[in-house]
Scaffold this motif. Structure first.
Motif, PDB file in Angstrom:
ATOM      1  N   ALA B  80       0.891  -1.282   0.077  1.00  0.00           N
ATOM      2  CA  ALA B  80      -0.163   0.021  -0.103  1.00  0.00           C
ATOM      3  C   ALA B  80       1.004   1.284  -0.126  1.00  0.00           C
ATOM      4  CB  ALA B  80      -0.794  -0.233   1.119  1.00  0.00           C
ATOM      5  N   ALA B  81       2.123   1.142   0.605  1.00  0.00           N
ATOM      6  CA  ALA B  81       3.059   2.236   0.591  1.00  0.00           C
ATOM      7  C   ALA B  81       3.748   2.460  -0.564  1.00  0.00           C
ATOM      8  CB  ALA B  81       3.941   2.116   1.563  1.00  0.00           C
ATOM      9  N   VAL B  82       3.900   1.621  -1.944  1.00  0.00           N
ATOM     10  CA  VAL B  82       4.402   1.694  -2.725  1.00  0.00           C
ATOM     11  C   VAL B  82       4.312   3.085  -3.492  1.00  0.00           C
ATOM     12  CG1 VAL B  82       2.835   0.781  -4.555  1.00  0.00           C
ATOM     13  CG2 VAL B  82       5.246   0.492  -4.938  1.00  0.00           C
ATOM     14  N   ARG B  83       5.517   3.576  -4.156  1.00  0.00           N
ATOM     15  CA  ARG B  83       5.444   5.083  -4.644  1.00  0.00           C
ATOM     16  C   ARG B  83       5.630   4.918  -6.045  1.00  0.00           C
ATOM     17  NH1 ARG B  83      10.042   7.997  -1.629  1.00  0.00           N
ATOM     18  NH2 ARG B  83      10.669   6.135  -1.413  1.00  0.00           N
ATOM     19  N   LYS B  84       4.899   5.912  -6.732  1.00  0.00           N
ATOM     20  CA  LYS B  84       5.128   5.803  -8.243  1.00  0.00           C
ATOM     21  C   LYS B  84       6.128   7.245  -8.506  1.00  0.00           C
ATOM     22  CE  LYS B  84       2.468   6.100 -12.556  1.00  0.00           C
ATOM     23  NZ  LYS B  84       3.380   7.027 -13.216  1.00  0.00           N
ATOM     24  N   LEU B  85       6.847   6.643  -9.290  1.00  0.00           N
ATOM     25  CA  LEU B  85       7.763   7.913  -9.785  1.00  0.00           C
ATOM     26  C   LEU B  85       7.188   8.808 -10.837  1.00  0.00           C
ATOM     27  CD1 LEU B  85      11.465   5.973 -10.045  1.00  0.00           C
ATOM     28  CD2 LEU B  85      10.636   7.194  -8.122  1.00  0.00           C
ATOM     29  N   GLU B  86       7.192  10.014 -10.487  1.00  0.00           N
ATOM     30  CA  GLU B  86       6.649  11.005 -11.213  1.00  0.00           C
ATOM     31  C   GLU B  86       6.850  10.990 -12.725  1.00  0.00           C
ATOM     32  OE1 GLU B  86       3.615  12.538 -10.833  1.00  0.00           O
ATOM     33  OE2 GLU B  86       3.591  11.581  -8.764  1.00  0.00           O
ATOM     34  N   ALA B  87       6.322  11.070 -13.788  1.00  0.00           N
ATOM     35  CA  ALA B  87       6.599  11.353 -15.121  1.00  0.00           C
ATOM     36  C   ALA B  87       7.269  10.149 -15.879  1.00  0.00           C
ATOM     37  CB  ALA B  87       7.690  12.331 -15.212  1.00  0.00           C
ATOM     38  N   ILE B  88       7.500   9.166 -14.966  1.00  0.00           N
ATOM     39  CA  ILE B  88       7.647   7.685 -15.684  1.00  0.00           C
ATOM     40  C   ILE B  88       6.858   6.645 -14.815  1.00  0.00           C
ATOM     41  CG2 ILE B  88       9.875   7.862 -16.651  1.00  0.00           C
ATOM     42  CD1 ILE B  88      11.063   6.917 -14.076  1.00  0.00           C
ATOM     43  N   ASP B  89       6.583   5.572 -15.821  1.00  0.00           N
ATOM     44  CA  ASP B  89       5.574   4.621 -15.321  1.00  0.00           C
ATOM     45  C   ASP B  89       6.242   3.516 -14.446  1.00  0.00           C
ATOM     46  OD1 ASP B  89       2.798   4.264 -15.261  1.00  0.00           O
ATOM     47  OD2 ASP B  89       3.199   2.845 -17.262  1.00  0.00           O
ATOM     48  N   LEU B  90       6.994   3.937 -13.427  1.00  0.00           N
ATOM     49  CA  LEU B  90       7.805   3.000 -12.656  1.00  0.00           C
ATOM     50  C   LEU B  90       7.467   3.168 -11.134  1.00  0.00           C
ATOM     51  CD1 LEU B  90      11.146   3.220 -14.685  1.00  0.00           C
ATOM     52  CD2 LEU B  90       9.264   1.255 -14.769  1.00  0.00           C
ATOM     53  N   TRP B  91       7.773   2.068 -10.484  1.00  0.00           N
ATOM     54  CA  TRP B  91       7.493   2.305  -8.955  1.00  0.00           C
ATOM     55  C   TRP B  91       8.649   1.744  -8.105  1.00  0.00           C
ATOM     56  CZ3 TRP B  91       3.884   1.292 -12.487  1.00  0.00           C
ATOM     57  CH2 TRP B  91       2.705   1.932 -12.663  1.00  0.00           C
ATOM     58  N   VAL B  92       8.356   2.372  -6.704  1.00  0.00           N
ATOM     59  CA  VAL B  92       9.588   2.116  -5.965  1.00  0.00           C
ATOM     60  C   VAL B  92       8.877   1.501  -4.687  1.00  0.00           C
ATOM     61  CG1 VAL B  92      11.297   2.893  -4.477  1.00  0.00           C
ATOM     62  CG2 VAL B  92      10.830   4.135  -6.666  1.00  0.00           C
ATOM     63  N   LEU B  93       9.428   0.303  -4.048  1.00  0.00           N
ATOM     64  CA  LEU B  93       8.906  -0.362  -2.702  1.00  0.00           C
ATOM     65  C   LEU B  93       9.887  -0.504  -1.816  1.00  0.00           C
ATOM     66  CD1 LEU B  93       6.721  -2.247  -1.745  1.00  0.00           C
ATOM     67  CD2 LEU B  93       7.851  -4.104  -2.725  1.00  0.00           C
ATOM     68  N   LEU B  94       9.634  -0.210  -0.788  1.00  0.00           N
ATOM     69  CA  LEU B  94      10.359  -0.542   0.465  1.00  0.00           C
ATOM     70  C   LEU B  94      10.116  -1.812   1.194  1.00  0.00           C
ATOM     71  CD1 LEU B  94      12.745   0.496   2.565  1.00  0.00           C
ATOM     72  CD2 LEU B  94      10.925   1.748   3.761  1.00  0.00           C
ATOM     73  N   LEU B  95      11.033  -2.528   1.396  1.00  0.00           N
ATOM     74  CA  LEU B  95      11.052  -3.795   2.106  1.00  0.00           C
ATOM     75  C   LEU B  95      11.848  -3.707   3.702  1.00  0.00           C
ATOM     76  CD1 LEU B  95      11.551  -6.027  -0.920  1.00  0.00           C
ATOM     77  CD2 LEU B  95       9.354  -5.407   0.105  1.00  0.00           C
ATOM     78  N   PRO B  96      11.024  -3.327   4.442  1.00  0.00           N
ATOM     79  CA  PRO B  96      11.787  -3.171   5.848  1.00  0.00           C
ATOM     80  C   PRO B  96      12.682  -4.392   6.247  1.00  0.00           C
ATOM     81  CG  PRO B  96       9.653  -2.255   5.965  1.00  0.00           C
ATOM     82  CD  PRO B  96       9.533  -3.022   4.536  1.00  0.00           C
TER      83      PRO B  96
END
Lengths: 102, 195
Positions: B80-96
């Motif tokens: 649910a906390a995954v972040r989308k990088l603006e301007a490109i269709d890619l996401w970033v996920l933190l795995l604690p």
């Protein structure tokens, strides 16, 4: 007068010995091969669940890989069930079987 | 290109495409699947004796089910906390780090579920297994291998993985300090499965 009680005691001792032998038969915890689970993950789980050193965990993992299964622990039933549940909690295919009587 | 980098309290996984994200979001559904093939694999027969097996299932299965569900809550929270990088269709996920065990086990369960749900066998996962696959199986194999890469990240197995630099350094824009991972549509089998 003294003969009967001695014979009875002897018989009782025999029975108890047989019972103890049956109870003491240990159980094997067996991990089976599967084509999906990563080898490194299996090793990690063995270390985590049993506290095995890396070398032993790797040896057992390779045995699963090559032989299709490996006895990863042997002992009392209650503890064997605890280990089986922990291994299944990590999704390793695990079964329990009693060691054959000799 | 997917990348991974070490942060203070876990791993950052970036460059996730829409397909990657969809696969990760599918993990809870796969683990919760009521398909008998999935249930049979995630909760396998343990005893030969029917009586022993019944007792085992009465006592052990509910505990295992609860454990699987509690892990999925953690996975869902991170997703649910995954972040989308603006301007490109890619996401970033933190795995604690504190969630690593929950993720590792859930990823493994999802991979096993994909395997049984798509009628795969060991040959399909081999380097030359592509020719044996239907389109649906090919996609499942891709997902199985992608999820394996996430497992490898969590187990610290990606080579050349440097610590994520201090954001104050100003070099975090490129995410260039992490390990790049090729996750193209059919992997070349870089990850050794159990067999």
């Amino acid at each position: 007068m003294t003969v009967l009680p001695r014979a009875a005691t002897k018989e009782k001792t025999k029975t108890e010995t047989r019972t103890k032998t049956a109870v003491a038969r240990p159980w094997n915890v067996i991990v089976h091969d599967d084509p999906v689970t990563l080898m490194t993950y299996v090793t990690r789980v063995f270390i985590q669940v049993f506290g095995y050193p890396d070398s032993k965990a790797q040896r057992l993992m390779m045995e699963v890989h090559r032989e299709g299964r490996s006895i990863v622990w042997t002992g009392g039933r209650e503890q064997a069930e605890v280990y089986a549940q922990k291994l299944q909690a990590h999704h390793l295919k695990t079964s329990l079987e009693q060691v054959d009587a000799e | 290109m997917m990348w991974a980098a070490r942060a203070d309290d876990g791993y950052l996984v970036g460059g996730l495409t829409r397909d990657c994200l969809e696969t990760l979001r599918g993990v809870p559904m796969l683990v919760e699947s009521s398909d008998p093939r999935v249930r049979e694999r995630l909760l396998p027969d343990t005893y030969d004796s029917a009586e022993d097996e019944q007792q085992w299932r009465e006592h052990s299965t509910p505990e295992l089910e609860r454990l699987f569900m509690s892990r999925l809550q953690i996975v869902r929270k991170d997703l649910a906390a995954v972040r989308k990088l603006e301007a490109i269709d890619l996401w970033v996920l933190l795995l604690p780090d504190t969630h690593a065990n929950a993720w590792l086990a859930s990823l493994n369960a999802a991979r096993l579920a994909l395997f049984v749900l798509n009628d795969l066998d060991a040959r399909h996962l081999e380097r030359d297994g592509d020719s044996l696959c239907t389109d649906k199986q090919r996609e499942a194999v891709w997902r199985i291998q992608f999820l394996a890469e996430i497992q490898c990240i969590l187990m610290g197995e990606m080579e050349s993985m440097d610590d994520l630099g201090d954001p104050e350094d100003g070099d975090d824009e490129e995410h260039g300090k992490g390990a790049d991972i090729d996750h193209g549509p059919m992997h070349d089998g870089p990850i050794p499965p159990l067999s």
